[in-house]
Structures are given as structure tokens and as C-alpha cells.
Motif scaffolding. Structure first.
Motif, PDB file in Angstrom:
ATOM      1  N   GLN A   1      -0.547 -11.043   1.904  1.00 20.26           N
ATOM      2  CA  GLN A   1      -1.348 -10.130   1.356  1.00 20.26           C
ATOM      3  C   GLN A   1      -1.900 -10.516   0.016  1.00 20.26           C
ATOM      4  O   GLN A   1      -3.025 -10.254  -0.183  1.00 20.26           O
TER       5      GLN A   1
ATOM      6  N   ASP B   1       0.821  -1.070   0.031  1.00 21.93           N
ATOM      7  CA  ASP B   1      -0.028  -0.005   0.068  1.00 21.93           C
ATOM      8  C   ASP B   1       0.802   1.347  -0.066  1.00 21.93           C
ATOM      9  O   ASP B   1       0.487   2.416  -0.564  1.00 21.93           O
ATOM     10  N   ASP B   2       1.801   1.069   0.742  1.00 18.20           N
ATOM     11  CA  ASP B   2       2.742   2.366   0.972  1.00 18.20           C
ATOM     12  C   ASP B   2       3.725   2.492  -0.434  1.00 18.20           C
ATOM     13  O   ASP B   2       4.633   3.390  -0.427  1.00 18.20           O
TER      14      ASP B   2
ATOM     15  N   ARG C   1      -2.769   2.052  -8.892  1.00 18.53           N
ATOM     16  CA  ARG C   1      -1.508   1.627  -7.935  1.00 18.53           C
ATOM     17  C   ARG C   1      -0.278   1.967  -8.600  1.00 18.53           C
ATOM     18  O   ARG C   1       0.755   1.752  -8.085  1.00 18.53           O
TER      19      ARG C   1
END
Ligand SMILES: Cc1cc2nc3c(=O)[nH]c(=O)nc-3n(C[C@H](O)[C@H](O)[C@H](O)COP(=O)(O)O)c2cc1C
Length: 334
Positions: free
Chosen positions: A264, A46-47, A75
Motif C-alpha cells: 500500500q 483504510d479500515d 485519517r
């Protein structure tokens, strides 16, 4: 780099100063079939930013559609077309380095992709198939007229694979002719290599591939040196300059990220892996990075021949500890 630059490796590189990272090479048709293994190659943390999705294929329509779907995930900072991979499985489908023979096809593909994505669109290619068939100037023109934003040039011919010297003269000539930014790639392993490529070619940026394996520090060290700092010897660990605690910490955090990525990815697919499954995946994936981190240290060649015998996390940690201990003893005797 296929097989290496997953989100875990990219995080290691980014934390050490890489400005921009690319995903592993991802097939357009697999993406369009919604093949889960193919989409896994585009898994990001996510980061994670900025990250470019690196696609391959040979058909303008399917590449354009795949690029649009990838861009729609929100993304990625850009989409990159592979036109340089020499692996037979890829070229046999008309993709990768097979495209180098056909600048018109490159133009058609990139034009179709351009129509479908507003993100920065780039191409990574080579000089040509062989030294007697330089194609890069036609490819550059094709890319520019298709509206591409930048071109990365691996300054070798397909026939060279990944060996032999990059041709800095042809890279310089490409940069001279280009109206878009050119990113130079091939053979940058040290600050000296980086300085030389920049000085002799005038490229706008450098891409580093193999030298980052087990050595994510290379990005920060080269950037610092180019910004006017000291130029450390970047021959990885070969000269025993890297602090052993730093190597150990990097291995641990790369392993933790490899595990996190696996978990994930599974979660996104509605699966909860057991701890044993996570361990097994980690061991299988990390073996290829492990030797790179330990390369050049005392005991690493012994370990290299026994990587296949590392079957658990405990085996990996024991092997790392033994190697670092041997190196530490060796250094203390110097
Ligand atoms: C194991 C491996 C996998 C690679 N995978 C890709 C790839 O998927 N896409 C690509 O454009 N280049 C790929 N390459 C080529 C590298 O990106 C790079 O162009 C080449 O290694 C030269 O740069 P270097 O001297 O810094 O390694 C790969 C190279 C290696 C060794």
C-alpha cells in the motif's frame, strides 16, 4: 513504539481489543519537508480507526503546521505530542524528554498546535528528568492551560529509561490534580498490574506498550478481566497457556498485514514492488516481531540467536513450524 507500531501491528492489537492505538513517533520537520520516509510512518489502513498520530519536535510553529497537515489527511482521531523519549538523537534536537525540563516550551508548543487542530490533542510525558526533579505537575498545568484534552503519563523518570518500577504514587497525585483525563503507562504486563494501576492511581485509562509485543491478546484479556471475567495469567507464552494454533494464525496474519502495508505504501508513492522486494521487506521487518510471538516456547532461545539467518519467508515459516513443533512435543509430555 518506534520501530514496532506500524499499521500492521496496530491492526493486530485492535483486532484483539485495543481501544486506541498510536502511530510510531513522527518528526514534524520531516513531515513539513514532505519526506516520504517520514510520511510512511503515518501510513494507515483504510479500515483503521481510531488511531492517534504521535509527533515529536521542539518548535511550536513547525509542530503546529505539521499537526495541521496530519489532521487534514482526515485519517486520525487525534494528535499526540511526544515529551518523553529519552533517545539521545531525539533529545539532542530539544525534542522528546528534553521538553520535560521546560514546561513553558511545552505550553507554547501545545498552544500553537491547539490553534491549528480541532482534533483531540494529547501529550505523552514522564514524571521528570530524575527522581530529585519532579516536573509532572508543571507539565500538567502547562498542558491544561494550552487546552490539551488528555495526558498520558509514563510513570518513570527519564533517568530510568524503560527500567525500574513506575512510581504509582506520583501517577496518583497527577491524576488527583488533573482536570483532564490521565492515561497511566508503565509496567502493565498482567491483569494484576492493570488492576493495581487503576486501583492505586484512579487513572482514566491504561496504555500498554512492551507487553503487547508478540502478545496482542493482552488488550482483550485485560479488558475482559476488568469487565468482570476470569483473570488469565498473561505472562505471554511463558507458561505455555497460549494455544499454538492461535500463535501461528496471529503470526501469519501479522505477516500478511506487514506485506499489505508495504504494498500500500509503495502504491501511494507510485511504485509497484516485485514479489521478491515484498518478501525481503517482510523478512526484515518481521524478524523483530517473530521472536516476541515465540518467546517462552521451547526452541525460541535457539531461534533468537539465529534470527539474522532467516532470509526468506520460507526460512521464517520453517523456523516457526520447528519452534511450535518442539513446544507441542514438550506440552504433550507434561
Ligand atoms: C522499542 C520502544 C519504542 C518506543 N517508542 C516510543 C515512542 O515512539 N513514543 C513514546 O511515547 N514512547 C515510546 N516508547 C515508550 C513506551 O511507549 C512506553 O512509554 C514504555 O515502554 C513504558 O510502557 P510499558 O511498560 O507498557 O512498555 C517506546 C518503548 C520501546 C520499548
Amino acid at each position: 513504539m518506534a520501530g514496532y507500531t506500524d499499521a500492521a501491528m496496530r491492526r493486530a492489537c485492535r483486532c484483539q481489543g485495543a481501544a486506541l492505538c498510536h502511530t510510531e513517533m513522527t518528526n514534524d520537520l520531516g513531515l513539513l519537508r514532505a519526506d516520504s520516509k517520514t510520511w510512511q510512518l503515518l501510513e494507515t489502513f483504510d479500515d483503521e480507526a481510531p488511531c492517534v498520530a504521535h509527533l515529536y519536535g521542539s518548535n511550536p510553529d513547525s509542530l503546529a503546521e505539521a499537526a495541521a497537515r496530519v489532521a487534514a489527511t482526515g485519517r486520525f482521531a487525534g494528535i499526540d505530542l511526544n515529551a518523553g523519549c529519552p533517545v539521545r538523537k531525539i533529545t539532542a534536537c530539544g525534542a522528546g524528554a528534553a521538553l520535560i525540563h521546560d514546561p513553558q516550551r511545552i505550553h507554547d508548543i501545545l498552544s500553537a498546535m491547539r490553534k491549528c487542530v480541532t482534533l483531540p490533542l494529547t501529550i505523552k510525558t514522564r514524571l521528570g528528568p530524575r527522581p530529585d526533579a519532579v516536573m509532572i505537575f508543571e507539565i500538567l498545568a502547562a498542558a491544561e492551560s494550552a487546552g490539551v484534552d488528555a495526558l498520558t503519563l509514563h510513570a518513570r523518570f527519564t533517568s530510568q529509561g524503560h527500567g525500574g518500577l513506575p512510581d504509582l504514587n506520583l501517577l496518583a497525585e497527577t491524576k488527583r490534580r488533573a482536570r483532564i483525563p490521565v492515561i497511566g503507562n508503565g509496567g502493565v504486563r498482567t491483569v494484576q498490574d492493570a488492576r493495581r494501576m487503576l486501583a492505586e492511581t484512579g487513572v482514566d485509562a491504561l496504555m500498554i506498550a512492551r507487553a503487547a509485543l508478540g502478545n496482542p491478546w493482552i488488550f482483550g484479556e485485560i479488558s475482559a478481566a476488568l469487565a468482570g471475567g476470569a483473570a488469565p495469567d498473561l505472562a505471554a507464552n511463558a507458561d505455555g497457556h497460549r494455544d499454538l494454533g492461535e500463535i501461528s494464525a496471529a503470526i501469519e496474519s501479522h505477516m500478511a498485514d506487514t506485506r499489505a502495508l508495504f504494498e500500500q505504501t509503495n502504491t501511494h508513492q507510485g511504485v509497484t514492488p516485485s514479489a521478491a522486494e515484498s518478501d525481503a521487506h517482510l523478512v526484515a521487518v518481521f524478524r523483530c516481531h517473530l521472536f516476541r510471538y515465540l518467546r517462552g516456547l521451547k526452541g525460541s532461545s535457539y531461534l533468537r540467536g539465529r534470527l539474522h539467518m532467516l532470509n526468506s519467508l520460507a526460512d521464517i515459516r520453517a523456523a516457526v513450524a520447528a519452534c511450535l513443533e518442539r513446544e507441542s512435543e514438550y506440552r504433550s509430555r507434561q
